[in-house]
Scaffold this motif. Structure first.
Motif, PDB file in Angstrom:
ATOM      1  N   SER A  77      -4.467  -3.561 -17.450  1.00 56.17           N
ATOM      2  CA  SER A  77      -4.461  -3.054 -15.858  1.00 56.17           C
ATOM      3  C   SER A  77      -3.077  -3.330 -15.616  1.00 56.17           C
ATOM      4  O   SER A  77      -2.189  -4.136 -16.021  1.00 56.17           O
ATOM      5  CB  SER A  77      -5.159  -4.006 -15.112  1.00 56.17           C
ATOM      6  N   VAL A  78      -2.459  -2.093 -14.998  1.00 54.66           N
ATOM      7  CA  VAL A  78      -1.139  -1.942 -14.367  1.00 54.66           C
ATOM      8  C   VAL A  78      -1.479  -1.767 -12.916  1.00 54.66           C
ATOM      9  O   VAL A  78      -2.153  -0.976 -12.316  1.00 54.66           O
ATOM     10  CB  VAL A  78      -0.655  -0.841 -15.058  1.00 54.66           C
ATOM     11  N   ARG A  79      -0.944  -2.864 -12.105  1.00 57.47           N
ATOM     12  CA  ARG A  79      -1.017  -3.340 -10.615  1.00 57.47           C
ATOM     13  C   ARG A  79       0.240  -3.064 -10.171  1.00 57.47           C
ATOM     14  O   ARG A  79       1.148  -3.888 -10.405  1.00 57.47           O
ATOM     15  CB  ARG A  79      -1.970  -4.520 -10.678  1.00 57.47           C
ATOM     16  N   THR A  80       0.260  -2.458  -9.047  1.00 60.94           N
ATOM     17  CA  THR A  80       1.734  -2.576  -8.302  1.00 60.94           C
ATOM     18  C   THR A  80       1.307  -3.008  -6.902  1.00 60.94           C
ATOM     19  O   THR A  80       0.385  -2.355  -6.342  1.00 60.94           O
ATOM     20  CB  THR A  80       2.344  -1.010  -8.276  1.00 60.94           C
ATOM     21  N   PHE A  81       2.260  -3.824  -6.474  1.00 60.98           N
ATOM     22  CA  PHE A  81       2.166  -4.458  -5.202  1.00 60.98           C
ATOM     23  C   PHE A  81       3.117  -4.040  -4.289  1.00 60.98           C
ATOM     24  O   PHE A  81       4.361  -4.416  -4.682  1.00 60.98           O
ATOM     25  CB  PHE A  81       1.972  -5.905  -5.186  1.00 60.98           C
ATOM     26  N   TYR A  82       3.096  -3.249  -3.411  1.00 62.64           N
ATOM     27  CA  TYR A  82       4.198  -2.641  -2.644  1.00 62.64           C
ATOM     28  C   TYR A  82       4.341  -3.714  -1.551  1.00 62.64           C
ATOM     29  O   TYR A  82       3.548  -4.122  -0.669  1.00 62.64           O
ATOM     30  CB  TYR A  82       3.670  -1.133  -2.129  1.00 62.64           C
ATOM     31  N   ASP A  83       5.739  -4.270  -1.460  1.00 66.05           N
ATOM     32  CA  ASP A  83       6.104  -5.166  -0.496  1.00 66.05           C
ATOM     33  C   ASP A  83       6.102  -4.806   1.025  1.00 66.05           C
ATOM     34  O   ASP A  83       6.436  -5.558   1.759  1.00 66.05           O
ATOM     35  CB  ASP A  83       7.407  -5.810  -1.042  1.00 66.05           C
ATOM     36  N   ARG A  84       6.359  -3.497   1.080  1.00 62.92           N
ATOM     37  CA  ARG A  84       6.769  -3.201   2.616  1.00 62.92           C
ATOM     38  C   ARG A  84       5.600  -3.496   3.638  1.00 62.92           C
ATOM     39  O   ARG A  84       4.403  -3.051   3.212  1.00 62.92           O
ATOM     40  CB  ARG A  84       6.743  -1.442   2.657  1.00 62.92           C
ATOM     41  N   TRP A 107      -3.957   8.557 -10.708  1.00 64.36           N
ATOM     42  CA  TRP A 107      -3.240   7.302 -10.651  1.00 64.36           C
ATOM     43  C   TRP A 107      -1.935   6.913  -9.990  1.00 64.36           C
ATOM     44  O   TRP A 107      -1.082   8.348  -9.837  1.00 64.36           O
ATOM     45  CB  TRP A 107      -3.148   6.634 -12.165  1.00 64.36           C
ATOM     46  N   PRO A 108      -1.807   5.994  -9.386  1.00 60.89           N
ATOM     47  CA  PRO A 108      -2.380   5.017  -9.407  1.00 60.89           C
ATOM     48  C   PRO A 108      -3.389   4.956  -8.128  1.00 60.89           C
ATOM     49  O   PRO A 108      -3.090   5.742  -7.212  1.00 60.89           O
ATOM     50  CB  PRO A 108      -1.481   3.766  -8.972  1.00 60.89           C
ATOM     51  N   LYS A 109      -4.569   4.502  -8.371  1.00 60.83           N
ATOM     52  CA  LYS A 109      -5.517   4.634  -7.119  1.00 60.83           C
ATOM     53  C   LYS A 109      -5.170   3.362  -6.136  1.00 60.83           C
ATOM     54  O   LYS A 109      -4.601   2.236  -6.616  1.00 60.83           O
ATOM     55  CB  LYS A 109      -6.909   4.272  -7.633  1.00 60.83           C
ATOM     56  N   VAL A 110      -4.788   3.827  -5.074  1.00 67.34           N
ATOM     57  CA  VAL A 110      -4.332   2.829  -3.997  1.00 67.34           C
ATOM     58  C   VAL A 110      -5.276   2.369  -3.088  1.00 67.34           C
ATOM     59  O   VAL A 110      -5.956   3.203  -2.472  1.00 67.34           O
ATOM     60  CB  VAL A 110      -3.037   3.491  -3.415  1.00 67.34           C
ATOM     61  N   TYR A 111      -5.094   1.245  -2.597  1.00 65.88           N
ATOM     62  CA  TYR A 111      -6.071   0.609  -1.509  1.00 65.88           C
ATOM     63  C   TYR A 111      -4.961  -0.517  -0.801  1.00 65.88           C
ATOM     64  O   TYR A 111      -3.943  -0.572  -0.877  1.00 65.88           O
ATOM     65  CB  TYR A 111      -7.312  -0.150  -2.157  1.00 65.88           C
ATOM     66  N   THR A 112      -5.772  -0.964   0.404  1.00 61.64           N
ATOM     67  CA  THR A 112      -4.937  -1.599   1.396  1.00 61.64           C
ATOM     68  C   THR A 112      -5.500  -3.122   0.992  1.00 61.64           C
ATOM     69  O   THR A 112      -6.584  -3.298   0.637  1.00 61.64           O
ATOM     70  CB  THR A 112      -4.888  -1.254   2.827  1.00 61.64           C
ATOM     71  N   HIS A 113      -4.671  -4.171   1.525  1.00 61.91           N
ATOM     72  CA  HIS A 113      -5.065  -5.370   1.713  1.00 61.91           C
ATOM     73  C   HIS A 113      -4.418  -5.975   2.920  1.00 61.91           C
ATOM     74  O   HIS A 113      -3.322  -6.026   3.094  1.00 61.91           O
ATOM     75  CB  HIS A 113      -4.327  -6.267   0.443  1.00 61.91           C
ATOM     76  N   THR A 114      -5.289  -6.391   3.938  1.00 59.02           N
ATOM     77  CA  THR A 114      -4.968  -7.075   5.086  1.00 59.02           C
ATOM     78  C   THR A 114      -4.955  -8.321   5.030  1.00 59.02           C
ATOM     79  O   THR A 114      -5.747  -9.288   4.868  1.00 59.02           O
ATOM     80  CB  THR A 114      -5.818  -6.438   6.194  1.00 59.02           C
ATOM     81  N   ASP A 116      -4.329 -12.573   6.585  1.00 57.09           N
ATOM     82  CA  ASP A 116      -4.800 -13.051   7.513  1.00 57.09           C
ATOM     83  C   ASP A 116      -3.865 -12.958   8.940  1.00 57.09           C
ATOM     84  O   ASP A 116      -4.278 -12.936  10.324  1.00 57.09           O
ATOM     85  CB  ASP A 116      -4.869 -14.561   7.707  1.00 57.09           C
ATOM     86  N   ASP A 117      -2.555 -12.612   8.966  1.00 57.97           N
ATOM     87  CA  ASP A 117      -1.557 -12.624   9.956  1.00 57.97           C
ATOM     88  C   ASP A 117      -1.651 -11.115  10.311  1.00 57.97           C
ATOM     89  O   ASP A 117      -0.980 -10.699  11.336  1.00 57.97           O
ATOM     90  CB  ASP A 117      -0.524 -12.946   9.606  1.00 57.97           C
ATOM     91  N   GLY A 118      -2.382  -9.965   9.732  1.00 52.77           N
ATOM     92  CA  GLY A 118      -2.605  -8.694  10.445  1.00 52.77           C
ATOM     93  C   GLY A 118      -1.690  -7.944   9.730  1.00 52.77           C
ATOM     94  O   GLY A 118      -1.804  -6.784  10.012  1.00 52.77           O
ATOM     95  N   THR A 119      -0.915  -8.408   8.689  1.00 51.33           N
ATOM     96  CA  THR A 119       0.005  -7.450   7.897  1.00 51.33           C
ATOM     97  C   THR A 119      -0.914  -6.583   6.803  1.00 51.33           C
ATOM     98  O   THR A 119      -1.607  -7.396   6.094  1.00 51.33           O
ATOM     99  CB  THR A 119       1.087  -8.288   7.271  1.00 51.33           C
ATOM    100  N   VAL A 120      -0.744  -5.524   6.740  1.00 49.38           N
ATOM    101  CA  VAL A 120      -1.235  -4.801   5.954  1.00 49.38           C
ATOM    102  C   VAL A 120      -0.195  -4.274   4.714  1.00 49.38           C
ATOM    103  O   VAL A 120       0.962  -3.868   5.090  1.00 49.38           O
ATOM    104  CB  VAL A 120      -1.934  -3.309   6.521  1.00 49.38           C
ATOM    105  N   ARG A 121      -0.633  -4.507   3.491  1.00 46.48           N
ATOM    106  CA  ARG A 121       0.134  -4.179   2.361  1.00 46.48           C
ATOM    107  C   ARG A 121      -0.797  -3.139   1.502  1.00 46.48           C
ATOM    108  O   ARG A 121      -2.015  -3.363   1.355  1.00 46.48           O
ATOM    109  CB  ARG A 121       0.781  -5.061   1.502  1.00 46.48           C
TER     110      ARG A 121
END
Length: 180
Positions: A77-84, A107-114, A116-121
């Motif tokens: 798996s190649v996984r990219t975490f965008y810090d913005r 690719w990459p297929k991109v999704y969000t992660h929210t 607990d503080d409401g920040t979306v990455r």
């Protein structure tokens, strides 16, 4: 096994015939050493994190190269975490943008992660089943393509959302690995 530098695709320039160069003729099961060699040849800096995964840091994101699973079911798996960070109020616009990206690209297929503080990455991901073996050329070209697409996604998102970038020079250097 080693990677013949001529097997790294350059996506644009014409390439001559590929020499065998001692490469395996059948399927191989890639491992972390092979990925390190490929990253070295791509002149990308990388680190090994606390969990033993390879990570290539850029200014606004990190790309991880991970092996998961066992034997015949092993996945690379190649996984990219965008810090913005994005605000929860912007999530609908972000989802519309990444849905557009996901429809248009492989690719990459991109999704969000929210958080607990409401920040979306955002997280981008591409995977390949490698447990039964893959052709070395396929593995190399896939990894190179995935890395380039991860960089392109960051540039594309900045353009789509009108995000400002901290750029020292012309052309935006977010495609260059961090010097840390």
């Amino acid at each position: 096994m080693s990677i013949d530098p001529s097997s790294i695709p350059n996506f644009g320039a014409q390439q001559g015939p590929q020499s065998g160069g001692g490469q395996p003729s059948g399927p191989i099961v890639p491992d972390q050493d092979l990925v390190k060699q490929l990253l070295d040849q791509m002149e990308l800096k990388y680190v090994v994190d606390d969990e033993g995964d390879l990570a290539a840091p850029w200014e606004d994101f990190r790309t991880y190269f991970m092996f998961r699973g066992e034997e015949d079911q092993q996945v690379f798996s190649v996984r990219t975490f965008y810090d913005r960070p994005h605000s929860i109020d912007d999530k609908v616009q972000i989802l519309e943008s990444i849905d557009d990206w996901n429809r248009r690209t492989l690719w990459p297929k991109v999704y969000t992660h929210t958080h607990d503080d409401g920040t979306v990455r955002l997280i981008g991901e591409a995977q390949m089943l490698i447990g039964t073996g893959v052709a070395l050329e396929h593995f190399v070209s896939s990894v190179v393509s995935w890395v380039r697409a991860s960089i392109e996604f960051d540039k594309w998102l900045i353009e789509q959302l009108g995000l400002e970038k901290d750029v020292d020079g012309e052309g935006g250097e977010s495609g260059e690995p961090d010097s840390e």
